[in-house]
Design an enzyme around this catalytic site. Structure first.
Site, PDB file in Angstrom:
ATOM      1  CB  CYS A 159      -0.896  -0.008   1.229  1.00 52.36           C
ATOM      2  SG  CYS A 159      -2.237   1.182   1.158  1.00 52.36           S
ATOM      3  CG  HIS A 160       2.033   3.189  -3.566  1.00 55.51           C
ATOM      4  ND1 HIS A 160       1.461   2.092  -4.159  1.00 55.51           N
ATOM      5  CD2 HIS A 160       3.237   3.354  -4.171  1.00 55.51           C
ATOM      6  CE1 HIS A 160       2.285   1.611  -5.083  1.00 55.51           C
ATOM      7  NE2 HIS A 160       3.365   2.355  -5.108  1.00 55.51           N
ATOM      8  CG  ASP A 170      -9.265  -2.619  24.300  1.00 57.87           C
ATOM      9  OD1 ASP A 170      -8.964  -3.686  24.883  1.00 57.87           O
ATOM     10  OD2 ASP A 170      -8.819  -1.514  24.627  1.00 57.87           O
TER      11      ASP A 170
END
Length: 316
Positions: free
Chosen positions: A62-63, A127
């Site tokens: 991923c750039h 969480d």
């Protein structure tokens, strides 16, 4: 990583959605602000932003992109509000819907960043809620829409545009040199679903160039691309030949090609290329070098095909 230097810089947008399924009792605790870890959605939103920014560090191919805008919203799952996002089976459960939108101006899309933001936001919710709910489940993360780049291609033309390629070269016309730029232009046009009806080689002479262009205009070829004769040499006659025929200039097209080329080589400033229309036909002059022709087309395809609709009175 893939080479994306050939891609145009444009506005890219993406939107995505996800759900954290939880119990009805957990929803009640959220509404009453009785969670043991305190504020829920602001923390999850911040986590999503951080996740989006770190996407290139998580996904090797991923750039990095500039995230110019991002918004994350949280809603309790509701059939009336969210029926267009999920199947009916989802509404048998309770949960929190996470929706996000992102914007970026760059060479590649921003869909992975918004998907990561949704996923990380969901993990943060998980969480914070796990002390009160043992039945939590993350799911239904999906991309809703992306815009920009190739995904916008269809809006530029409803049907395949008809095109002709005119190679203006003394040596190619005499058989002393193999044409490469013209063949490359044909390949690139066909790659974006254009119909190349003609491919012709003529000497870089004003009369020959003008005669061929007039024939194609009379036949209503929608787009004519010439290659060669755009430099400063004594036999570079294409630009003057085409300019004499143009009824309306399209300077923005030529400017876009030069700007794009200038980002790659300072020699691009030497191009005298022009663009404009004759009737409802658009003519674009491209450099004679393969690299110059390729970069010029990369700068304007497929958006240039929208010109046909404008020339027929369809507006922007």
């Amino acid at each position: 990583m893939r080479d994306i230097t050939h891609k145009q810089i444009s506005l890219r947008t993406a939107s995505a959605v996800g759900v954290l399924f939880c119990s009805a009792e957990t929803i009640a605790l959220i509404r009453e602000d009785k969670l043991p870890k305190g504020n829920l959605f602001d923390v999850a939103r911040a986590a999503g932003f951080l996740g989006a920014k770190l996407t290139p560090q998580l996904l090797p191919h991923c750039h990095p992109v500039a995230i110019d805008g991002m918004d994350l919203q949280f809603e309790f799952l509701d059939r009336e509000k969210h029926s267009g996002l999920f199947g009916e089976e989802v509404f048998a459960r309770s949960g929190i819907v996470i929706r996000g939108e992102a914007r970026s101006i760059g060479r590649t899309g921003i869909e992975m960043e918004i998907l990561t933001a949704i996923a990380v936001s969901a993990l943060e919710l998980y969480d914070m809620l796990k002390p009160v709910d043992k039945q939590l489940e993350i799911g239904r993360i999906s991309l809703l829409e992306k815009k920009g780049g190739k995904s916008d291609r269809e809006r530029y033309f409803a049907t395949s545009p008809s095109c002709a390629v005119l190679v203006c070269s003394d040596s190619a016309a005499a058989g002393k040199r193999e044409d490469r730029s013209g063949r490359l232009i044909v390949e690139m046009l066909e790659a974006v679903q254009a119909r190349v009806q003609y491919y012709v080689i003529v000497p870089d002479e004003k009369i020959s160039i003008q005669q061929q262009i007039k024939e194609w205009v009379a036949e209503d070829i929608q787009f004519i691309f010439t290659t060669g004769g755009t430099g400063l040499g004594p036999r570079d006659n294409t630009v003057s030949a085409v300019s004499e025929l143009l009824e309306r200039d399209a300077d923005g097209i030529a400017e876009a090609m030069r700007v794009y080329g200038q980002m790659r080589t300072p020699m691009a400033m030497m191009s005298r290329g022009v663009a404009g229309s004759i009737g409802e036909t658009l003519i674009i002059t491209l450099p004679g070098s393969s690299d110059g022709a390729r970069e010029s087309l990369e700068a304007i395809l497929p958006a240039v095909f929208h010109a046909r609709k404008m020339m027929k009175g369809g507006g922007h």
